[in-house]
Design an enzyme around this catalytic site. Sequence first.
Site, short mmCIF file in Angstrom:
data_model
loop_
_atom_site.label_atom_id
_atom_site.label_comp_id
_atom_site.label_asym_id
_atom_site.label_seq_id
_atom_site.Cartn_x
_atom_site.Cartn_y
_atom_site.Cartn_z
N ASP A 1 0.85 -1.20 0.00
CA ASP A 1 0.00 0.00 0.00
C ASP A 1 0.89 1.25 0.00
OD1 ASP A 1 -3.22 0.53 0.98
OD2 ASP A 1 -1.80 2.22 1.10
N ILE A 2 0.49 2.23 -0.78
CA ILE A 2 1.29 3.45 -0.92
C ILE A 2 1.30 4.27 0.38
CG2 ILE A 2 -0.49 5.04 -1.81
CD1 ILE A 2 1.56 5.71 -4.08
N GLY B 1 -16.21 2.81 3.61
CA GLY B 1 -15.02 3.64 3.47
C GLY B 1 -14.15 3.24 2.30
N GLN B 2 -14.72 2.56 1.31
CA GLN B 2 -13.92 2.16 0.14
C GLN B 2 -13.57 3.38 -0.69
OE1 GLN B 2 -15.88 -0.78 -2.30
NE2 GLN B 2 -14.09 -1.06 -3.62
N HIS C 1 -10.33 -5.23 -3.30
CA HIS C 1 -9.00 -5.50 -2.74
C HIS C 1 -9.10 -5.91 -1.28
CE1 HIS C 1 -9.89 -1.19 -2.33
NE2 HIS C 1 -9.22 -1.22 -1.19
P1 5GP Z 1 -9.78 1.46 0.34
O1 5GP Z 1 -10.09 2.63 1.22
O2 5GP Z 1 -10.39 1.59 -1.02
O3 5GP Z 1 -10.09 0.14 1.00
O4 5GP Z 1 -8.21 1.45 0.22
C1 5GP Z 1 -7.50 1.86 -0.91
C2 5GP Z 1 -6.04 1.74 -0.57
O5 5GP Z 1 -5.30 1.86 -1.76
C3 5GP Z 1 -5.54 2.83 0.39
O6 5GP Z 1 -4.98 2.21 1.54
C4 5GP Z 1 -4.50 3.59 -0.43
O7 5GP Z 1 -3.39 3.99 0.33
C5 5GP Z 1 -4.13 2.57 -1.50
N1 5GP Z 1 -3.74 3.16 -2.76
C6 5GP Z 1 -4.44 4.09 -3.47
N2 5GP Z 1 -3.81 4.40 -4.61
C7 5GP Z 1 -2.69 3.63 -4.64
C8 5GP Z 1 -1.62 3.50 -5.58
O8 5GP Z 1 -1.56 4.15 -6.64
N3 5GP Z 1 -0.64 2.62 -5.28
C9 5GP Z 1 -0.66 1.88 -4.13
N4 5GP Z 1 0.36 1.03 -3.94
N5 5GP Z 1 -1.64 1.97 -3.23
C10 5GP Z 1 -2.65 2.84 -3.48
#
Ligand code: 5GP
Length: 116
Positions: free
Chosen positions: A30-31, A92-93, A99
């Site tokens: 994760d970034i 919170g997606q 993923h």
């Molecule tokens: P969500 O809130 O949708 O469950 O989580 C999305 C996750 O994707 C977040 O933890 C965010 O830091 C990660 N993320 C978003 N964009 C990128 C990206 O371009 N690269 C990587 N490695 N992680 C990302």
Amino acid sequence: MDNCIFCKIIKKEIPANKLYEDEHVLAFHDIHPAAPVHFLLIPKLHVDSLADVDDNHQNLLGRMLILAPRLAKEQGCAEGFRTIINTGRIGGQEVFHLHIHIIGGHQRLPGMIHQE
Ligand code: 5GP
Ligand code: ZN
């Protein structure tokens, strides 16, 4: 999906720090890590969210859940880890490509949900 950031990672149009890849899934760090270990496991097939799966995704979801503990262990989570699938607005997606977050580290993780 043209505008999906995770599809772009799959197609190598944008870079990611990959830790596992096979025909069906990809895992990358994760970034913005929330803990010392924080990676995402995604299907190569674009599915918006867990709310959009059906019987056709059974094998894929099974593969992902079976792979999660193996990869977590390889990343050093010998004593446990947390899996999170944020789903939809209330969940919170932020990225609408299904993923699994796999999160761990050296210390016990904090409680998940804080009632306000
Ligand atoms: P969500 O809130 O949708 O469950 O989580 C999305 C996750 O994707 C977040 O933890 C965010 O830091 C990660 N993320 C978003 N964009 C990128 C990206 O371009 N690269 C990587 N490695 N992680 C990302
Ligand atoms: Zn996608």
